[in-house]
Design a protein around this motif. Structure first.
Motif, mmCIF file in Angstrom:
data_model
loop_
_atom_site.group_PDB
_atom_site.id
_atom_site.type_symbol
_atom_site.label_atom_id
_atom_site.label_comp_id
_atom_site.label_asym_id
_atom_site.label_seq_id
_atom_site.Cartn_x
_atom_site.Cartn_y
_atom_site.Cartn_z
ATOM 1 N N LEU A 212 52.508 27.964 44.669
ATOM 2 C CA LEU A 212 52.978 29.233 45.233
ATOM 3 C C LEU A 212 52.371 30.410 44.472
ATOM 4 C CD1 LEU A 212 56.747 28.315 45.738
ATOM 5 C CD2 LEU A 212 55.153 28.951 47.577
ATOM 6 N N LYS A 213 52.358 30.291 43.166
ATOM 7 C CA LYS A 213 51.782 31.353 42.333
ATOM 8 C C LYS A 213 50.298 31.526 42.623
ATOM 9 C CE LYS A 213 51.411 32.631 37.443
ATOM 10 N NZ LYS A 213 51.618 32.138 36.063
ATOM 11 N N ALA A 214 49.585 30.406 42.824
ATOM 12 C CA ALA A 214 48.160 30.476 43.137
ATOM 13 C C ALA A 214 47.908 31.192 44.453
ATOM 14 C CB ALA A 214 47.567 29.067 43.184
ATOM 15 N N ASN A 215 48.887 31.167 45.338
ATOM 16 C CA ASN A 215 48.766 31.875 46.614
ATOM 17 C C ASN A 215 49.389 33.269 46.577
ATOM 18 O OD1 ASN A 215 47.338 30.095 48.457
ATOM 19 N ND2 ASN A 215 49.054 28.680 48.206
ATOM 20 N N GLY A 216 49.712 33.735 45.367
ATOM 21 C CA GLY A 216 50.236 35.090 45.211
ATOM 22 C C GLY A 216 51.694 35.249 45.598
ATOM 23 N N LYS A 217 52.420 34.173 45.770
ATOM 24 C CA LYS A 217 53.833 34.220 46.165
ATOM 25 C C LYS A 217 54.698 34.149 44.901
ATOM 26 C CE LYS A 217 52.747 31.929 50.560
ATOM 27 N NZ LYS A 217 52.990 30.753 51.430
ATOM 28 N N TYR A 218 54.680 35.238 44.117
ATOM 29 C CA TYR A 218 55.300 35.235 42.800
ATOM 30 C C TYR A 218 56.825 35.138 42.867
ATOM 31 C CZ TYR A 218 50.623 36.649 41.417
ATOM 32 O OH TYR A 218 49.261 36.700 41.238
ATOM 33 N N ASP A 219 57.457 35.825 43.818
ATOM 34 C CA ASP A 219 58.917 35.767 43.928
ATOM 35 C C ASP A 219 59.389 34.359 44.283
ATOM 36 O OD1 ASP A 219 59.166 38.423 43.272
ATOM 37 O OD2 ASP A 219 59.222 39.119 45.360
ATOM 38 N N GLU A 220 58.690 33.728 45.224
ATOM 39 C CA GLU A 220 59.057 32.366 45.599
ATOM 40 C C GLU A 220 58.819 31.401 44.436
ATOM 41 O OE1 GLU A 220 57.676 31.027 49.498
ATOM 42 O OE2 GLU A 220 57.163 33.121 49.951
ATOM 43 N N ALA A 221 57.734 31.616 43.708
ATOM 44 C CA ALA A 221 57.446 30.768 42.553
ATOM 45 C C ALA A 221 58.537 30.920 41.497
ATOM 46 C CB ALA A 221 56.090 31.130 41.967
ATOM 47 N N ARG A 222 58.963 32.163 41.257
ATOM 48 C CA ARG A 222 60.023 32.398 40.280
ATOM 49 C C ARG A 222 61.317 31.660 40.675
ATOM 50 N NH1 ARG A 222 61.373 36.742 36.784
ATOM 51 N NH2 ARG A 222 59.746 38.080 37.683
ATOM 52 N N GLN A 223 61.652 31.701 41.972
ATOM 53 C CA GLN A 223 62.865 31.030 42.438
ATOM 54 C C GLN A 223 62.803 29.534 42.168
ATOM 55 O OE1 GLN A 223 63.309 32.059 46.576
ATOM 56 N NE2 GLN A 223 63.515 34.259 46.161
ATOM 57 N N GLN A 224 61.664 28.922 42.450
ATOM 58 C CA GLN A 224 61.509 27.495 42.194
ATOM 59 C C GLN A 224 61.632 27.189 40.695
ATOM 60 O OE1 GLN A 224 61.180 24.930 44.379
ATOM 61 N NE2 GLN A 224 61.433 26.372 46.075
ATOM 62 N N LEU A 225 61.037 28.027 39.874
ATOM 63 C CA LEU A 225 61.055 27.809 38.433
ATOM 64 C C LEU A 225 62.456 27.998 37.856
ATOM 65 C CD1 LEU A 225 57.726 29.665 37.628
ATOM 66 C CD2 LEU A 225 58.109 27.209 37.328
ATOM 67 N N GLU A 226 63.159 29.024 38.327
ATOM 68 C CA GLU A 226 64.524 29.255 37.842
ATOM 69 C C GLU A 226 65.444 28.107 38.247
ATOM 70 O OE1 GLU A 226 65.368 33.071 39.487
ATOM 71 O OE2 GLU A 226 64.556 34.179 37.748
ATOM 72 N N GLY B 208 49.643 34.783 33.322
ATOM 73 C CA GLY B 208 48.572 35.221 34.208
ATOM 74 C C GLY B 208 49.002 35.244 35.654
ATOM 75 N N TYR B 209 48.037 35.489 36.519
ATOM 76 C CA TYR B 209 48.311 35.709 37.938
ATOM 77 C C TYR B 209 48.347 34.417 38.743
ATOM 78 C CZ TYR B 209 47.442 40.596 36.863
ATOM 79 O OH TYR B 209 47.518 41.850 36.327
ATOM 80 N N GLY B 210 47.837 33.334 38.170
ATOM 81 C CA GLY B 210 47.779 32.070 38.899
ATOM 82 C C GLY B 210 46.447 31.395 38.670
ATOM 83 N N GLY B 211 46.452 30.066 38.626
ATOM 84 C CA GLY B 211 45.220 29.351 38.324
ATOM 85 C C GLY B 211 44.740 29.715 36.930
ATOM 86 N N LEU B 212 43.433 29.755 36.752
ATOM 87 C CA LEU B 212 42.851 30.176 35.479
ATOM 88 C C LEU B 212 42.726 31.689 35.440
ATOM 89 C CD1 LEU B 212 39.976 27.553 35.158
ATOM 90 C CD2 LEU B 212 42.032 27.643 33.737
ATOM 91 N N PRO C 36 40.996 44.106 37.911
ATOM 92 C CA PRO C 36 40.494 43.147 38.902
ATOM 93 C C PRO C 36 39.742 41.958 38.299
ATOM 94 C CG PRO C 36 38.950 44.943 38.723
ATOM 95 C CD PRO C 36 40.093 45.271 37.783
ATOM 96 N N MET C 37 39.685 41.865 36.947
ATOM 97 C CA MET C 37 39.005 40.705 36.359
ATOM 98 C C MET C 37 39.723 39.416 36.734
ATOM 99 S SD MET C 37 36.305 41.768 34.798
ATOM 100 C CE MET C 37 35.871 40.466 33.660
ATOM 101 N N ASN C 38 41.040 39.474 36.835
ATOM 102 C CA ASN C 38 41.837 38.303 37.186
ATOM 103 C C ASN C 38 42.474 38.464 38.558
ATOM 104 O OD1 ASN C 38 41.487 36.635 34.847
ATOM 105 N ND2 ASN C 38 42.771 38.085 33.711
ATOM 106 N N SER C 39 42.777 37.334 39.171
ATOM 107 C CA SER C 39 43.393 37.298 40.494
ATOM 108 C C SER C 39 44.365 36.118 40.521
ATOM 109 C CB SER C 39 42.315 37.133 41.572
ATOM 110 O OG SER C 39 41.696 35.850 41.449
ATOM 111 N N ASN C 40 44.937 35.831 41.662
ATOM 112 C CA ASN C 40 45.803 34.667 41.760
ATOM 113 C C ASN C 40 45.009 33.373 41.968
ATOM 114 O OD1 ASN C 40 45.347 35.951 44.406
ATOM 115 N ND2 ASN C 40 46.497 34.217 45.216
ATOM 116 N N SER C 41 43.685 33.476 41.909
ATOM 117 C CA SER C 41 42.805 32.304 41.985
ATOM 118 C C SER C 41 42.282 31.972 40.591
ATOM 119 C CB SER C 41 41.650 32.582 42.943
ATOM 120 O OG SER C 41 42.123 32.860 44.244
ATOM 121 N N ASP C 42 41.296 31.091 40.514
ATOM 122 C CA ASP C 42 40.682 30.763 39.227
ATOM 123 C C ASP C 42 39.653 31.823 38.855
ATOM 124 O OD1 ASP C 42 42.065 28.421 38.698
ATOM 125 O OD2 ASP C 42 40.660 27.179 39.834
ATOM 126 N N ASP C 43 39.800 32.398 37.673
ATOM 127 C CA ASP C 43 38.852 33.372 37.130
ATOM 128 C C ASP C 43 38.454 32.868 35.749
ATOM 129 O OD1 ASP C 43 39.303 35.494 39.294
ATOM 130 O OD2 ASP C 43 41.329 35.166 38.527
#
Length: 670
Positions: A90-104, A355-359, A379-386
């Protein structure tokens, strides 16, 4: 009719079972794309979704894994791990709120402490992103469109107006772990980020081959040594696990046949009893001076996943002293793609540091002997691998990313740092090794090994001087060091050096890059039997022999000298002036010498290496009185001294066959 339907049902079930067996076998062999294709034919069960999700994750495609983790599960599967990796997808797809819910939810329910800690770290990391967004970013990023294709291009390295990179653009054999062609190394002429595509060339056969992945290359500063990763052959089990580092040298205008370097790790395959390499050693990067190699490895003894390591290259071109960079940098996840810039800052990629997700790309800064790790932000980092950063100037360079908007899989990007306050200051410590000549004057001592130790006593760099006796180290502002000089036939010399108070304020500088060189020297004494060395500042209270605190500091230096020179035995001699009678002075000096020896034994020196001797007033080195009979305080002070002299030098043990050092030396002789 009913029997026909039943037969058809049985055929379908048997076919499905056969397909599932093939899929599981492909998964175990690391042929993840094959596993994905086969499991998709078995239906939409929780089991199939689990293996598809895992296959995507293990082949570095977390975005695609999201929808399958959402439906993964069933008996025999760890629901907590599924939830954790689902959150990462979810985090890799930029869905940070949903990822947080799963983690909590995971933190609240799991009894798996390591997994709970990782999930908590991920939650903190998501919170960190909001703070990171408040910091200004001066980076500008652009896709290097001329070089990128729908295939994968990554690991850019710039050398002598040529850009080297890794790509799967070939149309050869498919690497079944990812369902893409094997990667090869390429180069193209560039002027900064301006690529001349007509010069694009695949590196020659021998470096590249058609049945293994080649990638992640680095070069020594002079361009004559190339180290790169090679692996993933079909002849070994374990899919992508067998990756090694290879070295090639540029001789007579050609690259030599690459051979594995000696720091690759050997593990034992318990299933067949054969010793084989099952570690992943990759993403190498030389330091700017070419004396240190950084790389990533999943070898045993790390902190989890892949860790960053360093190895020193000695004067004979071999690698020694492999060192894990420690828990401040390495995590339970994956750290890889190290790169050390000209200003000695370490850049790397990690999927666990906030980080934002991935590497994400991170930079390590040294300040007052401590490390600070910072996410480079967008913009050096994104929710993908950087990952895979490389600077060809202090304010601009390349990196790789599989972010949205690219031309295909991994793409190479260029960037520029427009921070108006950016100033790069490099500090160097240069010196010369000397020894006293027969006339007492200093003369250059060549072929001396000099180590630079940090405040913890760890070796940071080493250097072997040439005929000019010169050495050079990279140092940092506001830090304390020790220099240790060694040469055959000479006492090992250790001395402190500090850069405190010697730095400059970057805001006062006009140039983008400033190099500051500091100077020192090391004087090594020749090992000579019965030669006396005076210990400075060894004082005792009047008529007493106990060790004062100021004397203890000086004796600590002698303790260190004996630890650095384990082959010598010494006499510790104490001397007095002529006050009081000769017998009393001899007894007093003997007590003082014995007190000093006792102190050194208490601090780790073997008693058989020490001999106490009180000389009293019998060996003055200055007059106690002036010619006219008046007192000479300066002379008496010189006579009240403590000395040591070498009584014996032990034989140096030579390595024998079977000894670890002998075997290492033979590796390089052969």
């Amino acid at each position: 009719m009913r029997s026909t339907s039943l037969l058809l049902f049985i055929v379908i079930i048997l076919s499905s079972c056969s397909t599932e067996k093939k899929a599981i076998k492909a998964f175990k062999l690391g042929k993840y794309q094959n596993a994905i294709d086969l499991f998709k034919k078995t239906g939409n069960s929780g089991k199939a979704n689990f293996f598809i999700a895992e296959s995507y994750r293990l082949s570095n495609r977390p975005k695609e894994a999201e929808q399958f983790y959402a439906k993964a599960g069933g008996r025999g599967f760890d629901a907590d791990s599924i939830k954790f990796y689902y959150a990462q997808a979810l985090k890799a797809n930029g869905k940070y709120d949903e990822a947080r819910q799963q983690l909590e939810s995971l933190v609240a329910a799991t009894s798996n402490t390591p997994l709970k800690d990782r999930a908590s770290a991920e939650i903190n990391g998501i919170g960190y992103l909001a703070k990171l967004a408040e910091s200004p970013s001066y980076y500008k990023v652009k896709n290097l469109e001329a070089i990128n294709t729908p295939a994968s291009e990554y690991s850019p390295v710039y050398l002598n107006s040529e850009l080297y990179f890794t790509s799967s653009r070939g149309d050869g054999k498919i690497y079944e772990a990812e369902g893409k062609p094997f990667t090869d190394l390429y180069k193209v002429t560039t002027k900064g980020a301006n690529v001349e595509m007509s010069t694009l060339a695949r590196l020659p056969e021998g470096i590249n081959d058609n049945v293994r992945n080649e990638g992640c290359v680095t070069f020594s500063p002079d361009g004559k040594i190339m180290i790169f990763a090679k692996g993933n052959s079909e002849k070994k089990k374990g899919g992508g696990a067998d990756v090694d580092l290879y070295i090639s040298r540029f001789r007579n205008d050609v690259w030599s046949e690459p051979i594995p370097i000696n720091i690759n790790t050997q593990f034992k395959n318990e299933s067949d009893g054969d010793a084989k390499n099952f570690s992943w050693d990759s993403t190498p990067a030389f330091s700017p001076d070419g004396r240190t190699l950084y790389f990533a490895s999943n070898r045993k003894g790390g902190y989890g996943g892949t860790d960053l390591y360093s190895a020193q290259m000695d004067s004979r071109g071999r690698f020694t002293r492999v060192r894990n960079l420690g828990p401040e940098i390495n995590t339970s996840g994956n750290e890889m793609f190290p790169y050390v810039a000209e200003d000695a800052k370490l850049y790397f990629a990690s999927d666990v540091h906030p980080g934002y997700g991935g590497l994400d790309l991170f930079v390590v800064k040294r300040a007052n002997g401590k490390t600070q790790i910072k996410n480079l932000g967008q913009p050096m980092n994104s929710n993908s691998d950087d990952f895979a950063m490389f600077l060809f100037k202090p304010d601009r360079g390349f990196f790789a990313s599989n972010r949205d908007g690219g031309k295909g899989d991994d793409d190479i990007y260029t960037f520029i740092n427009e921070d108006p306050d950016l100033r790069v200051v490099n500090y160097y410590l240069q010196g010369i090794t000397y020894t006293p000549g027969k006339d007492g004057k200093l003369q250059i001592l060549p072929n001396t090994k000099v180590n630079l130790l940090d405040g913890k006593g760890d070796v940071m760099q080493d250097y072997v001087t040439g005929n000019d006796g010169k050495f050079l180290f990279r140092v940092y502002e506001n830090e304390d060091y020790n220099l240790v000089g060694e040469s055959s036939g000479y006492l090992v010399k250790r001395q402190g050096y500090t850069t405190r108070g010697k730095s400059v304020d970057p805001s006062t500088l006009k140039e983008l890059l400033t190099n500051i060189t500091l100077d020192t020297m090391i004087v090594l004494e020749k090992i000579e039997l019965d030669k006396s060395f005076v210990l400075e500042n060894i004082y005792y209270d009047f008529n007493k022999s106990n060790i004062r605190s100021d004397a203890a500091k000086e004796l600590d230096k002698l303790v260190q000298l004996l630890l650095d020179n384990p082959e010598i035995k010494i006499e510790l001699g104490s001397h007095t002036d002529s006050i009081d009678d000769e017998a009393y002075n001899r007894q007093l000096s003997q007590r003082r010498a014995e007190s000093a020896v006792s102190y050194m034994i208490q601090h780790g020196i073997a008693a058989e290496r020490l001999q106490a001797k009180g000389y009293g007033e019998s060996k003055p080195i200055a007059r106690n009185t002036n010619p006219d009979g008046t007192d000479n305080p300066e002379g008496r002070q010189k006579n009240r001294r403590t000395e040591f002299k070498i009584l014996e030098v032990g034989a140096v043990t030579k390595p024998v066959e079977g000894d670890e050092q002998f075997e290492e030396d033979r590796y390089f002789r052969e």
